[in-house]
Design an enzyme around this catalytic site. Sequence first.
Site, PDB file in Angstrom:
ATOM      1  N   SER A  78       0.854  -1.187   0.000  1.00 33.36           N
ATOM      2  CA  SER A  78       0.000   0.000   0.000  1.00 33.36           C
ATOM      3  C   SER A  78       0.892   1.240   0.000  1.00 33.36           C
ATOM      4  O   SER A  78       1.763   1.374   0.855  1.00 33.36           O
ATOM      5  CB  SER A  78      -0.877  -0.028   1.258  1.00 33.36           C
ATOM      6  OG  SER A  78      -1.664   1.126   1.348  1.00 33.36           O
ATOM      7  N   ASP A 127      -7.346   3.120  -3.274  1.00 30.11           N
ATOM      8  CA  ASP A 127      -8.068   3.143  -1.992  1.00 30.11           C
ATOM      9  C   ASP A 127      -8.433   4.585  -1.661  1.00 30.11           C
ATOM     10  O   ASP A 127      -7.544   5.429  -1.467  1.00 30.11           O
ATOM     11  CB  ASP A 127      -7.200   2.538  -0.873  1.00 30.11           C
ATOM     12  CG  ASP A 127      -7.972   2.384   0.449  1.00 30.11           C
ATOM     13  OD1 ASP A 127      -9.169   2.748   0.503  1.00 30.11           O
ATOM     14  OD2 ASP A 127      -7.357   1.892   1.429  1.00 30.11           O
ATOM     15  N   GLU A 151     -11.164   0.606  -3.639  1.00 28.50           N
ATOM     16  CA  GLU A 151     -11.491   0.279  -2.252  1.00 28.50           C
ATOM     17  C   GLU A 151     -12.218   1.448  -1.589  1.00 28.50           C
ATOM     18  O   GLU A 151     -11.759   2.590  -1.667  1.00 28.50           O
ATOM     19  CB  GLU A 151     -10.176  -0.038  -1.521  1.00 28.50           C
ATOM     20  CG  GLU A 151     -10.336  -0.498  -0.085  1.00 28.50           C
ATOM     21  CD  GLU A 151      -8.981  -0.859   0.556  1.00 28.50           C
ATOM     22  OE1 GLU A 151      -7.967  -0.956  -0.168  1.00 28.50           O
ATOM     23  OE2 GLU A 151      -8.950  -1.028   1.777  1.00 28.50           O
ATOM     24  N   ASP A 168     -13.980  -1.896   2.683  1.00 24.58           N
ATOM     25  CA  ASP A 168     -13.079  -2.003   3.840  1.00 24.58           C
ATOM     26  C   ASP A 168     -13.861  -1.467   5.052  1.00 24.58           C
ATOM     27  O   ASP A 168     -14.496  -2.247   5.774  1.00 24.58           O
ATOM     28  CB  ASP A 168     -11.797  -1.188   3.537  1.00 24.58           C
ATOM     29  CG  ASP A 168     -10.826  -1.078   4.716  1.00 24.58           C
ATOM     30  OD1 ASP A 168     -11.140  -1.560   5.813  1.00 24.58           O
ATOM     31  OD2 ASP A 168      -9.728  -0.486   4.556  1.00 24.58           O
ATOM     32  N   LYS A 220      -9.818  -7.242   7.673  1.00 23.82           N
ATOM     33  CA  LYS A 220      -8.860  -6.901   8.732  1.00 23.82           C
ATOM     34  C   LYS A 220      -9.465  -7.482  10.005  1.00 23.82           C
ATOM     35  O   LYS A 220     -10.582  -7.102  10.383  1.00 23.82           O
ATOM     36  CB  LYS A 220      -8.736  -5.384   8.895  1.00 23.82           C
ATOM     37  CG  LYS A 220      -8.136  -4.671   7.681  1.00 23.82           C
ATOM     38  CD  LYS A 220      -8.158  -3.160   7.865  1.00 23.82           C
ATOM     39  CE  LYS A 220      -7.586  -2.474   6.630  1.00 23.82           C
ATOM     40  NZ  LYS A 220      -7.834  -1.011   6.631  1.00 23.82           N
TER      41      LYS A 220
END
Length: 369
Positions: free
Chosen positions: A135, A188, A213, A238, A262
Site C-alpha cells: 500500500s 483506496d 477500495e 473495507d 482486517k
Amino acid sequence: MRVQRVELFLLRLPLKNPFETSFGVETHRTPILCRVEDDGAVGWSECVAQELPAYSEETVETCWHALADFLIPRVLGASLSGPQYVADRFAGIRRHNMAKATLEMAAWDLAAKQRDAPLSKLLGGTRDRILSGVSIGLQPSLDKLVETVRRERAAGYLRIKLKIKPGMDAQIAERIRSEFPDLDFMLDANSAYTLEDTPLFQRIDATRPMMIEQPLAHDDIIDHATLQRAIRTPICLDESIHSAEDARKAIDIGATRIINIKAGRVGGHREAKRVHDVCAAGNVPVWCGGMLETGIGRAHNVHLASLPNFRLPGDVSASDRYFETELIGEPFRVAADGTIAVPLKPGIGVTVLEDRVRGLAVRAAKWPA
Ligand code: OSB
Ligand code: MG
C-alpha cells in the site's frame, strides 16, 4: 484454556516515512501490544487502532479503556474450551471491535502454542505462502509516485495499492497506467467521495484498476451498490464491513465484489474467518488488509491470509517496510515471487522480542494487578 494473566504495553514508534491518506498524514504509530499467559504458555497480539478516530471511531485510548474496564475482566481466569469462545465473553458489549480483537487474537496465539500448532492450522489455513502486495500513501508529486511504484514493483510485490483523495485521483490512475501498461494496481479512497463523483469513477474505469477500495462513506453500503451499477471497476469494501452479517448484506445488494478483511476491524480471528466463509460462499474473493502493523500484528495477518479464499494479494508486506524497530526475531520478507512464507512454528510462529517491548513501553498495565 484459561487466561491467567494479561499485560498491555503502549509503544510509540516512528514510521520510516510519513504515510498519507485521505484522512491525513501519520508519522508514527502507537500500538497497544497484548500479552496473555496460561500455565507458562504465552500469546501476543497487536491492537490496530490509531491515535485519531479517522479510519473508525476507535482510538488507542478507547481501546485501552475498553480492554481494561470491560473486556479483560470478562476473560481473565475464565475457563474456555478454545479461542473461538473468547468473543462470546464479549456479548452485550457493542462494537469496540479493535479492542475485542486485541484480546481475542492474543488468545488464538496462546491456544495454538498450547496445541503446538501454527496459528494458520487452527484457523483452517491451506497456504504455506501468502500473496503479498503493498500500500503506497499519497506522494508529494506524480513523479515521486512513479518512482515509488517502480521500487516496490522491483521488490516483488504482486499488486500495488495507491491511496487517492479528492483532487489527487484520476490523474494518479492515468499516469500509473500510462507508465506501467501491465501493472496490477488498485486504488483506496478511504471513504472520501460521494455519488456525485460517479463521473470521476467512470473516468477511472478506463485505466483498468483491479478494484477501487471504499470509495464512499465509511458507514454506507446502499450508495456503493448504486455506484457499482454505474462503473466497471469492482468495488472492494473495507471500512463498511464490521461483521460477517455486514458482508452478507453488502454482497446481497451488489455493493461489493471483493472484501478487504482486517481482523481488527471485525473483532478478531473468529469473525474474520466468518467473513472469509461468507465471501467464499458468495464467490467473492478476499484479501488481507493492514493497519501499518509491527511484526506482531503482521504475523497474525500472515496466518489469517493463509485461508483459501484469500485469493488476491493483500496489504501484508515485509515487516521492515514501516518501522526501523523490529519487535520480532524473524522479520517477514517478501520473496522474489511476491510471496511471504507462513511461519511453521507454534502460534504466530515468530519470537516476540519481549525485553525490547518492555523497554519501549511508554505505559504498561497487568492483570491481576
Ligand atoms: O484503508 O487500508 C486502509 C493504513 C491505515 C489505515 C487504513 C488503511 C491503511 C493502509 C495500509 O492502507 C496498509 C498496510 O498496513 O500496509
Ligand atoms: Mg482501506
